[in-house]
Design an enzyme around this catalytic site. Sequence first.
Site, PDB file in Angstrom:
ATOM      1  CG  HIS A 138    -120.392  -9.398 -93.006  1.00  0.00           C
ATOM      2  ND1 HIS A 138    -120.118  -8.339 -92.454  1.00  0.00           N
ATOM      3  CD2 HIS A 138    -121.613  -8.523 -93.712  1.00  0.00           C
ATOM      4  CE1 HIS A 138    -120.660  -7.165 -92.475  1.00  0.00           C
ATOM      5  NE2 HIS A 138    -122.033  -7.250 -93.686  1.00  0.00           N
ATOM      6  CG  HIS A 175    -126.646  -7.329 -93.467  1.00  0.00           C
ATOM      7  ND1 HIS A 175    -126.819  -6.386 -92.204  1.00  0.00           N
ATOM      8  CD2 HIS A 175    -125.922  -7.047 -94.561  1.00  0.00           C
ATOM      9  CE1 HIS A 175    -125.374  -6.041 -92.509  1.00  0.00           C
ATOM     10  NE2 HIS A 175    -125.185  -6.849 -92.793  1.00  0.00           N
ATOM     11  CE  LYS A 199    -120.333  -4.984 -88.165  1.00  0.00           C
ATOM     12  NZ  LYS A 199    -121.008  -5.515 -89.209  1.00  0.00           N
ATOM     13  CG  HIS A 248    -119.562  -0.767 -90.302  1.00  0.00           C
ATOM     14  ND1 HIS A 248    -120.171  -0.536 -91.228  1.00  0.00           N
ATOM     15  CD2 HIS A 248    -118.658   0.376 -90.511  1.00  0.00           C
ATOM     16  CE1 HIS A 248    -119.963  -0.427 -92.765  1.00  0.00           C
ATOM     17  NE2 HIS A 248    -119.168   1.390 -92.150  1.00  0.00           N
ATOM     18  CG  HIS A 303    -117.991  -4.242 -94.591  1.00  0.00           C
ATOM     19  ND1 HIS A 303    -116.969  -3.959 -94.071  1.00  0.00           N
ATOM     20  CD2 HIS A 303    -119.194  -4.425 -94.128  1.00  0.00           C
ATOM     21  CE1 HIS A 303    -118.028  -2.675 -92.916  1.00  0.00           C
ATOM     22  NE2 HIS A 303    -119.519  -3.294 -93.243  1.00  0.00           N
ATOM     23  CG  ASP A 336    -122.260  -6.257 -96.355  1.00  0.00           C
ATOM     24  OD1 ASP A 336    -122.573  -6.541 -95.798  1.00  0.00           O
ATOM     25  OD2 ASP A 336    -121.157  -5.078 -96.541  1.00  0.00           O
TER      26      ASP A 336
HETATM   27  C1  NCD Z   1    -125.928  -3.398 -94.931  1.00  0.00           C
HETATM   28  C2  NCD Z   1    -126.673  -3.580 -94.902  1.00  0.00           C
HETATM   29  O1  NCD Z   1    -127.616  -2.694 -95.906  1.00  0.00           O
HETATM   30  O2  NCD Z   1    -127.514  -3.319 -93.784  1.00  0.00           O
HETATM   31  N1  NCD Z   1    -125.581  -2.590 -96.225  1.00  0.00           N
HETATM   32  C3  NCD Z   1    -124.408  -2.444 -96.960  1.00  0.00           C
HETATM   33  O3  NCD Z   1    -123.357  -1.024 -97.881  1.00  0.00           O
HETATM   34  N2  NCD Z   1    -123.358  -3.229 -96.710  1.00  0.00           N
HETATM   35  C4  NCD Z   1    -124.973  -2.617 -92.632  1.00  0.00           C
HETATM   36  C5  NCD Z   1    -123.179  -2.718 -93.126  1.00  0.00           C
HETATM   37  O4  NCD Z   1    -122.331  -4.022 -93.580  1.00  0.00           O
HETATM   38  O5  NCD Z   1    -122.727  -2.021 -92.934  1.00  0.00           O
HETATM   39 ZN    ZN Z   2    -122.653  -5.774 -93.512  1.00  0.00          ZN
HETATM   40 ZN    ZN Z   3    -120.774  -3.190 -91.934  1.00  0.00          ZN
END
Ligand code: NCD
Ligand code: ZN
Ligand code: ZN
Length: 344
Positions: free
Chosen positions: A13, A15, A99, A136, A174, A247
């Site tokens: 997971h 970003h 997702k 999520h 998460h 995450d």
């Molecule tokens: C994530 C993001 O900033 O893209 N933020 C977070 O707090 N985890 C989005 C997500 O995973 O929900």
């Molecule tokens: Zn995330």
């Molecule tokens: Zn998320």
Amino acid sequence: MNRIRIRRPDDWHLHLRDGALLEAVVPATARSFGRAIVMPNLKPPVRTVAEAGAYRDRILAARPAGSRFEPLMTLYLTETTSVDDIREAAESDFVHAVKYYPAGATTNSDSGVRELERAYPAIEAMEKHGVPLLMHGEVTDGDIDVFDREAVFIERHLEKLRSTFPAMKMVLEHATTSDAIDYVNSAPGPTAATITVHHLMFNRNALFEGGLRPHHYCLPLIKRERHRQALLAAATSGNERFFLGTDSAPHPKHAKESDCGCAGVYSAPAAMELYAEVFEAAGALDKLEAFASLNGPAFYGLPPSNETIELRKQPWQMDRELTAGQETIVPLRAGDEIGWRQVG
Ligand code: NCD
Ligand code: ZN
Ligand code: ZN
């Protein structure tokens, strides 16, 4: 134990963003992880296989020279995702999951799903083609306490989804509560959860330690100590339903330190080192490889890495800030000592 060698881990997971931020953050993940499930919440989101292919190319171009890091792409589920979109995803060799974001739940989720039932045709196609649904898992109703959003999601949506699509691979992303751990431990069918390092490190006091701590603000929120204990027990259990997902979610410093700050913790620069700290403190370093390198591939039907990495108990100092193009990002543990170091 002062050193540990494990198969190269994967991040299930992650970003990576786009543009200058993408170029700045890819090397941090590629240093430790062989593969990563890349979240599709760009602006606009990654909705089709063609968009995922183009994003994948940008990620590959941002790898450091010689890196074999492999991005595993995902599509963003909307109420108009079609059965054909899913079939195409299943036929591609680089899209590995879809997702689900409830509309309004988190960063860039405005295009998310409002009525889950409207996405049922696409979800049915996912079950049929073996495409995992990553969730999520939070409700967004204003009358639900923000700390209860995950537990209420499980009750209202997850149980129904599980029984309606019994063969579908589902990952509760998460996980932050004992409710999530209990659910995943006992749910029928292919059900799993990812666990971040920051939810293993902190309870919700970390949001207010000596003052408001925007760099510990993420969604779902960090919860009470008893929830952290449940996450820790799950991560260190060896149970194959639980695997590593950082995450890691970079936002520019000014967007975090703001009167309406963004949610997300940037953990990639020391993710494996911090997981090692947490597992060591729990007396469970022998379970790190299953959690980080074996359980995820088994769930996704991929082979584990045939490379290894080595971590040593060798303290070092994390930078206070990192540069990303014109922006600054504040990493997890900024300016402080980290007890473990990846040496190879
Ligand atoms: C994530 C993001 O900033 O893209 N933020 C977070 O707090 N985890 C989005 C997500 O995973 O929900
Ligand atoms: Zn995330
Ligand atoms: Zn998320």
